[in-house]
Scaffold this motif. Structure first.
Motif, PDB file in Angstrom:
ATOM      1  N   PHE A 117       0.843  -1.192   0.000  1.00  0.00           N
ATOM      2  CA  PHE A 117       0.000   0.000   0.000  1.00  0.00           C
ATOM      3  C   PHE A 117       0.882   1.248   0.000  1.00  0.00           C
ATOM      4  N   GLY A 118       0.531   2.194  -0.851  1.00  0.00           N
ATOM      5  CA  GLY A 118       1.266   3.435  -0.926  1.00  0.00           C
ATOM      6  C   GLY A 118       0.713   4.487   0.010  1.00  0.00           C
ATOM      7  N   PRO A 119       1.385   5.635   0.110  1.00  0.00           N
ATOM      8  CA  PRO A 119       0.908   6.734   0.950  1.00  0.00           C
ATOM      9  C   PRO A 119      -0.466   7.254   0.518  1.00  0.00           C
ATOM     10  N   ASP A 120      -0.849   6.963  -0.726  1.00  0.00           N
ATOM     11  CA  ASP A 120      -2.153   7.385  -1.236  1.00  0.00           C
ATOM     12  C   ASP A 120      -3.278   6.428  -0.845  1.00  0.00           C
ATOM     13  N   GLY A 121      -2.939   5.367  -0.072  1.00  0.00           N
ATOM     14  CA  GLY A 121      -3.936   4.408   0.364  1.00  0.00           C
ATOM     15  C   GLY A 121      -4.293   3.368  -0.672  1.00  0.00           C
ATOM     16  N   PRO A 140      22.348  -7.708 -18.616  1.00  0.00           N
ATOM     17  CA  PRO A 140      22.425  -6.362 -18.062  1.00  0.00           C
ATOM     18  C   PRO A 140      22.429  -6.399 -16.535  1.00  0.00           C
ATOM     19  N   SER A 141      22.618  -5.242 -15.953  1.00  0.00           N
ATOM     20  CA  SER A 141      22.555  -5.107 -14.500  1.00  0.00           C
ATOM     21  C   SER A 141      21.106  -5.052 -14.035  1.00  0.00           C
ATOM     22  N   ASP A 142      20.862  -5.544 -12.837  1.00  0.00           N
ATOM     23  CA  ASP A 142      19.602  -5.238 -12.156  1.00  0.00           C
ATOM     24  C   ASP A 142      19.602  -3.744 -11.816  1.00  0.00           C
ATOM     25  N   GLU A 143      18.422  -3.224 -11.527  1.00  0.00           N
ATOM     26  CA  GLU A 143      18.294  -1.783 -11.358  1.00  0.00           C
ATOM     27  C   GLU A 143      17.641  -1.390 -10.047  1.00  0.00           C
ATOM     28  N   LEU A 144      18.056  -0.245  -9.532  1.00  0.00           N
ATOM     29  CA  LEU A 144      17.326   0.482  -8.498  1.00  0.00           C
ATOM     30  C   LEU A 144      16.761   1.711  -9.177  1.00  0.00           C
ATOM     31  N   ASN A 145      15.439   1.847  -9.144  1.00  0.00           N
ATOM     32  CA  ASN A 145      14.763   2.920  -9.869  1.00  0.00           C
ATOM     33  C   ASN A 145      13.957   3.806  -8.939  1.00  0.00           C
ATOM     34  N   ARG A 146      13.713   5.017  -9.404  1.00  0.00           N
ATOM     35  CA  ARG A 146      12.876   5.985  -8.690  1.00  0.00           C
ATOM     36  C   ARG A 146      11.823   6.513  -9.648  1.00  0.00           C
ATOM     37  N   LEU A 147      10.562   6.443  -9.229  1.00  0.00           N
ATOM     38  CA  LEU A 147       9.461   6.965 -10.036  1.00  0.00           C
ATOM     39  C   LEU A 147       9.264   8.448  -9.744  1.00  0.00           C
ATOM     40  N   THR A 148       9.257   9.255 -10.783  1.00  0.00           N
ATOM     41  CA  THR A 148       9.086  10.697 -10.588  1.00  0.00           C
ATOM     42  C   THR A 148       7.727  11.195 -11.064  1.00  0.00           C
ATOM     43  N   LYS A 149       7.058  10.411 -11.933  1.00  0.00           N
ATOM     44  CA  LYS A 149       5.740  10.820 -12.413  1.00  0.00           C
ATOM     45  C   LYS A 149       4.985   9.599 -12.923  1.00  0.00           C
ATOM     46  N   GLY A 174       7.486  -0.349 -18.795  1.00  0.00           N
ATOM     47  CA  GLY A 174       8.865  -0.718 -19.103  1.00  0.00           C
ATOM     48  C   GLY A 174       9.598  -1.348 -17.940  1.00  0.00           C
ATOM     49  N   ILE A 175       8.856  -2.073 -17.090  1.00  0.00           N
ATOM     50  CA  ILE A 175       9.429  -2.711 -15.896  1.00  0.00           C
ATOM     51  C   ILE A 175       9.319  -4.222 -16.074  1.00  0.00           C
ATOM     52  N   ARG A 176      10.417  -4.881 -16.375  1.00  0.00           N
ATOM     53  CA  ARG A 176      10.378  -6.316 -16.676  1.00  0.00           C
ATOM     54  C   ARG A 176       9.750  -7.110 -15.548  1.00  0.00           C
ATOM     55  N   ASN A 177      10.227  -6.885 -14.344  1.00  0.00           N
ATOM     56  CA  ASN A 177       9.648  -7.553 -13.178  1.00  0.00           C
ATOM     57  C   ASN A 177      10.202  -6.910 -11.919  1.00  0.00           C
ATOM     58  N   THR A 178       9.348  -6.255 -11.162  1.00  0.00           N
ATOM     59  CA  THR A 178       9.773  -5.733  -9.868  1.00  0.00           C
ATOM     60  C   THR A 178       9.191  -6.597  -8.761  1.00  0.00           C
ATOM     61  N   VAL A 179      10.035  -7.053  -7.875  1.00  0.00           N
ATOM     62  CA  VAL A 179       9.613  -7.857  -6.727  1.00  0.00           C
ATOM     63  C   VAL A 179      10.004  -7.126  -5.450  1.00  0.00           C
ATOM     64  N   GLY A 180       9.991  -5.801  -5.525  1.00  0.00           N
ATOM     65  CA  GLY A 180      10.266  -4.981  -4.359  1.00  0.00           C
ATOM     66  C   GLY A 180      10.097  -3.514  -4.664  1.00  0.00           C
ATOM     67  N   PHE A 181       9.251  -2.835  -3.890  1.00  0.00           N
ATOM     68  CA  PHE A 181       9.129  -1.387  -4.017  1.00  0.00           C
ATOM     69  C   PHE A 181       8.703  -0.807  -2.674  1.00  0.00           C
ATOM     70  N   LEU A 220       8.337   6.825  -4.881  1.00  0.00           N
ATOM     71  CA  LEU A 220       8.367   5.368  -4.980  1.00  0.00           C
ATOM     72  C   LEU A 220       9.708   4.924  -5.558  1.00  0.00           C
ATOM     73  N   TRP A 221      10.368   4.009  -4.849  1.00  0.00           N
ATOM     74  CA  TRP A 221      11.627   3.412  -5.292  1.00  0.00           C
ATOM     75  C   TRP A 221      11.406   1.911  -5.484  1.00  0.00           C
ATOM     76  N   PHE A 222      12.028   1.338  -6.515  1.00  0.00           N
ATOM     77  CA  PHE A 222      11.798  -0.081  -6.755  1.00  0.00           C
ATOM     78  C   PHE A 222      13.008  -0.760  -7.385  1.00  0.00           C
ATOM     79  N   THR A 223      13.110  -2.054  -7.126  1.00  0.00           N
ATOM     80  CA  THR A 223      14.126  -2.877  -7.776  1.00  0.00           C
ATOM     81  C   THR A 223      13.535  -3.472  -9.040  1.00  0.00           C
ATOM     82  N   GLU A 224      14.394  -3.784  -9.991  1.00  0.00           N
ATOM     83  CA  GLU A 224      13.960  -4.432 -11.224  1.00  0.00           C
ATOM     84  C   GLU A 224      14.989  -5.474 -11.634  1.00  0.00           C
ATOM     85  N   ASN A 225      14.497  -6.656 -11.991  1.00  0.00           N
ATOM     86  CA  ASN A 225      15.363  -7.747 -12.453  1.00  0.00           C
ATOM     87  C   ASN A 225      15.580  -7.628 -13.952  1.00  0.00           C
TER      88      ASN A 225
END
Length: 363
Positions: A143-147, A216-225, A185-192, A201-206
Motif C-alpha cells: 500500500f502506498g501513501p495514497d492508500g 544487463p545489471s539489475d536496477e534500483l529505480n525511482r518513479l518521478t511521475k 517498461g518494468i520487466r519484473n519488480t519484486v520490491g518497491f 516510490l523506489w523499486f528494484t527491477e530484475n
C-alpha cells in the motif's frame, strides 16, 4: 532435525529444512543476526500488522504465515498458517486490520486477521482480473501513501514486447476498484517502497537473461511521475539497447536507473531504514535483499545490501549481510527485508525457510 509445530489449521508438521548457517554470515562491526523463526518454508515478502504480527508470504503449497513474539524475546514463539491452497501467495500487505495477499491473477483479503489468528477467516477475493501467467506472475504488493494497493504485472517471458498489457506497475483501491497503470517498461519488480518525507516510490527491477554473465545489471529505480517508462524491453540498465527489441529505439527516451545493482543479482525486497537502533549512517538508507543469480557462470547476489543516498543521488552501495553463498554453493537466499518498530531488521530467506532478525549493539 527441527521440532514440529502445532499450527493453526490443524496439527501440521512442517518439512525438515537445512538449518540456517549463521556462523557463515558476515556483518559490519556491532551488528548481530539471529533466527527469528526457521519454520517458514519458501518465505518471501514480509508485512507488519498493527498489533505486531509478522506476516510472511511464500510459494510453499500456497501458504501464508503469521509469526508472533508474545514474550518479547526477539524470536517468534508461534508460527501459524493462516491461509493455504493459494496460487503463489508471495505478496502480503496489511491495511486497516486486513491482510491482502497476491495470488497471481487475484488479490484476496483476510479480514480483521490479527483478532483471528487461531481461526483465520476464509480469503475474500478483492480483484481477479490480473493475467494468469505464472512466468513473473507472482507479485510483491504494498500500500502506498495514497492508500492504494500497488501491484506489478511482470513480463510473461524473459524478453518480449507485449505493449502496455505487461511489464508495468499498477494500483487500485483497497476494495478492488479503480485499477490504473502507474509505470511502464518494468520487466519484473519484486520490491518497491516509498521514501519517508518525499513519498517517492523506489523499486528494484530484475534485468533480462541470456545476454551473458555481465549484462544487463539489475536496477534500483525511482518513479518521478505517473506514466514513466523505464525501458524494457527496448533498453536495459539505462544505456544498452536490446539486440532484438532495441532496433530503432534510443535509451535517452526512457528513465535510467538511479543505481546499477549488478548483473543478475536478483534484487527483490527493499525498505528505507528509519529506526534508531542502527548507527546514524543507516538512517534513511535503503536496505535491499539480493536473492542471487541462477544462471551466471560465477554466482552473484546472495546478500543484503545498504544503499546510502544524498538527496536522490547514491553515495555508497555496500554489504550489510554476506555469506549466504560459500564456494559457489548457496545455503540461503534473501528475499525481503522489513524494519521492526524497535529498530531491528527482519530478513526473509526462502532457501533456508527462515526469517532472521538483525540487531545492533555497540561494544
Amino acid at each position: 532435525m527441527r521440532p514440529f509445530l502445532a499450527l493453526a489449521l490443524g496439527l501440521l508438521a512442517l518439512p525438515a529444512l537445512a538449518d540456517p548457517q549463521l556462523d557463515k554470515l558476515t556483518l559490519p562491526k556491532g551488528f548481530h543476526i539471529a533466527v527469528y523463526t526457521d519454520q517458514t518454508p519458501n518465505a518471501r515478502e514480509i508485512a507488519l500488522g498493527a498489533k505486531g504480527t509478522v506476516f510472511v508470504g511464500s510459494n510453499d503449497a500456497g501458504k501464508v504465515y503469521a509469526l508472533t513474539d508474545s514474550t518479547g524475546s526477539g524470536k517468534a514463539d508461534k508460527v501459524r498458517v493462516i491461509a493455504t491452497g493459494l496460487q503463489l501467495p508471495v505478496g502480503v500487505a496489511f491495511k486497516d486490520g486486513d491482510l491482502y495477499v497476491s495470488a497471481v491473477s487475484k488479490i484476496v483479503v483476510l479480514r480483521d486477521i490479527e483478532n483471528h489468528l487461531d481461526s483465520p477467516p476464509k480469503p475474500e477475493v478483492v480483484y481477479d482480473k490480473f493475467p494468469t501467467d505464472t512466468h513473473h506472475g507472482w507479485k510483491f504488493i504494498a500500500f502506498g501513501p495514497d492508500g492504494k494497493l500497488y501491484v506489478p504485472i511482470g513480463a510473461p517471458c524473459n524478453i518480449c514486447d507485449k505493449g502496455k498489457d505487461y511489464a508495468k506497475l499498477t494500483r487500485l483501491n483497497k476494495d478492488g476498484t479503480g485499477l490504473e497503470d502507474v509505470a511502464y517498461g518494468i520487466r519484473n519488480t519484486v520490491g518497491f517502497t516509498w521514501r519517508p518525507g518525499s513519498n517517492d516510490l523506489w523499486f528494484t527491477e530484475n534485468g533480462r537473461d541470456l545476454l551473458g554473465d555481465d549484462m544487463p545489471s539489475d536496477e534500483l529505480n525511482r518513479l518521478t511521475k505517473v506514466g514513466e517508462h523505464f525501458g524494457y524491453p527496448y533498453c536495459h540498465q539505462g544505456d544498452t539497447l536490446d539486440p532484438e527489441f532495441g532496433k530503432g529505439k534510443n535509451c535517452k527516451d526512457y528513465t535510467p536507473p538511479v543505481l546499477k545493482l549488478g548483473p543478475h543479482v536478483a534484487s527483490l525486497g527493499l525498505r528505507f531504514y528509519e529506526g534508531k537502533q542502527f548507527p546514524a549512517a543507516y538512517k534513511g538508507a535503503l536496505i535491499v535483499a539480493e536473492h542471487g543469480s541462477w544462471n551466471r557462470t560465477k554466482k552473484s547476489g546472495y546478500r543484503v545490501m545498504t544503499v546510502r543516498l544524498n538527496g536522490n543521488k547514491v553515495v555508497s552501495y555496500e554489504p550489510l549481510i554476506e555469506g549466504f553463498m560459500q564456494d559457489e554453493k548457496a545455503w540461503g537466499r534473501p528475499a525481503d527485508v522489513q524494519p521492526l518498530p524497535d529498530g531491528s531488521l527482519l530478513v526473509s530467506d526462502d532457501e533456508a525457510g527462515a526469517v532472521y532478525r538483525v540487531t545492533y549493539q555497540a561494544k
